[in-house]
Design a protein around this motif. Structure first.
Motif, PDB file in Angstrom:
ATOM      1  N   VAL A 165       0.839  -1.239  -0.083  1.00 46.64           N
ATOM      2  CA  VAL A 165      -0.038  -0.043   0.170  1.00 46.64           C
ATOM      3  C   VAL A 165       0.695   1.267   0.018  1.00 46.64           C
ATOM      4  CG1 VAL A 165      -1.574   1.323   1.329  1.00 46.64           C
ATOM      5  CG2 VAL A 165      -2.069  -1.058   0.932  1.00 46.64           C
ATOM      6  N   HIS A 166       1.941   1.328   0.857  1.00 47.51           N
ATOM      7  CA  HIS A 166       2.822   2.322   0.853  1.00 47.51           C
ATOM      8  C   HIS A 166       3.534   2.549  -0.517  1.00 47.51           C
ATOM      9  CE1 HIS A 166       2.358   2.074   5.302  1.00 47.51           C
ATOM     10  NE2 HIS A 166       2.722   3.619   5.285  1.00 47.51           N
ATOM     11  N   ARG A 167       3.969   1.511  -1.033  1.00 51.12           N
ATOM     12  CA  ARG A 167       4.821   1.583  -2.352  1.00 51.12           C
ATOM     13  C   ARG A 167       3.723   2.278  -3.447  1.00 51.12           C
ATOM     14  NH1 ARG A 167       8.988  -2.088  -4.118  1.00 51.12           N
ATOM     15  NH2 ARG A 167       8.868  -2.968  -2.430  1.00 51.12           N
ATOM     16  N   LEU A 168       2.581   1.723  -3.420  1.00 47.37           N
ATOM     17  CA  LEU A 168       1.474   2.206  -4.334  1.00 47.37           C
ATOM     18  C   LEU A 168       1.217   3.531  -4.128  1.00 47.37           C
ATOM     19  CD1 LEU A 168      -0.956  -0.898  -4.513  1.00 47.37           C
ATOM     20  CD2 LEU A 168       0.630   0.190  -6.561  1.00 47.37           C
ATOM     21  N   LEU A 169       1.160   4.026  -2.984  1.00 43.92           N
ATOM     22  CA  LEU A 169       0.766   5.430  -2.659  1.00 43.92           C
ATOM     23  C   LEU A 169       1.797   6.477  -3.261  1.00 43.92           C
ATOM     24  CD1 LEU A 169      -1.303   4.982   0.690  1.00 43.92           C
ATOM     25  CD2 LEU A 169      -2.217   5.567  -1.569  1.00 43.92           C
TER      26      LEU A 169
END
Length: 213
Positions: A165-169
């Motif tokens: 999630v952090h990577r995508l955001l």
């Protein structure tokens, strides 16, 4: 008097490090990351090349000078979560707070800097490495907080989901920055996307790693 000397030395080191970083950033933005050498940075900073590499062992560390905070951030948020708060809730709260303050650690960098990173294979590779390090650090703290054994895959699965999630955001924030959107517009959009993304993890992680009251 002597007790003040270590403090003054540390202050001087911080000032030197900041000066080198500032000169490096200026040169990177002017010339591009790959076209700027350590010798260029040393000359601009008026220090020896060895001084530059003592403070920044890798050239990419000069461009991504928030890397330590970037790697440690999610793990720190979990380690500092409030009683009754899950790891998921703590990470969502920390991310949304970062968005609100336009934190450069989570990706607010401006279009010129974002373009410099995107156009450098070295920096994009380094970012992938930092994402992996961040996920690993998060898995370690989740294992420690839940008492998981070394062969327990659950902390690593949880860290992979949360790290994803952090990577995508982060990627979405960079995409919007490169598209020329303002920080306020980006913040509003990414905050909403963050809420949606973290909510999708609630069925599996909402009750995971909840700190005892």
């Amino acid at each position: 008097m002597s007790s003040d000397i270590p403090g003054l030395r540390e202050q001087k080191k911080r000032e030197t490090r900041r000066a080198i970083s500032d000169h490096a950033t200026r040169l990177f933005l002017q010339r591009g990351f790959d076209a700027t050498t350590i010798a260029d940075i040393a000359a601009a900073s008026r220090v020896a090349k060895m001084t530059v590499t003592n403070y920044f062992p890798r050239k990419e560390d000069l461009a991504l000078d928030h890397s330590e905070e970037f790697v440690a951030g999610p793990a720190a948020a979990v380690g500092e979560r409030a009683p009754g708060e899950s790891a998921l809730a703590a990470l969502r709260r920390a991310f949304l707070a970062g968005v609100e303050r336009h934190d450069p650690v989570i990706g607010f960098s401006g279009p010129v800097f974002a373009r410099m990173v995107a156009e450098s294979p070295t920096l994009t590779a380094r970012l992938r490495d930092l994402h992996e390090q961040r996920e690993g650090a998060l898995a370690e703290v989740l294992a420690a907080e839940t008492g998981a054994g070394p062969d327990d895959i659950v902390p690593r699965v949880a860290a992979a989901q949360l790290g994803g999630v952090h990577r995508l955001l982060f990627a979405e924030l960079q995409r919007r920055t490169l598209a020329g959107q303002s920080d306020d517009v980006i913040a509003a959009a990414v905050a909403e996307q963050g809420r949606i993304a973290f909510a999708l993890l609630e069925p599996s992680l909402d009750d995971y790693a909840v700190r005892e009251a």
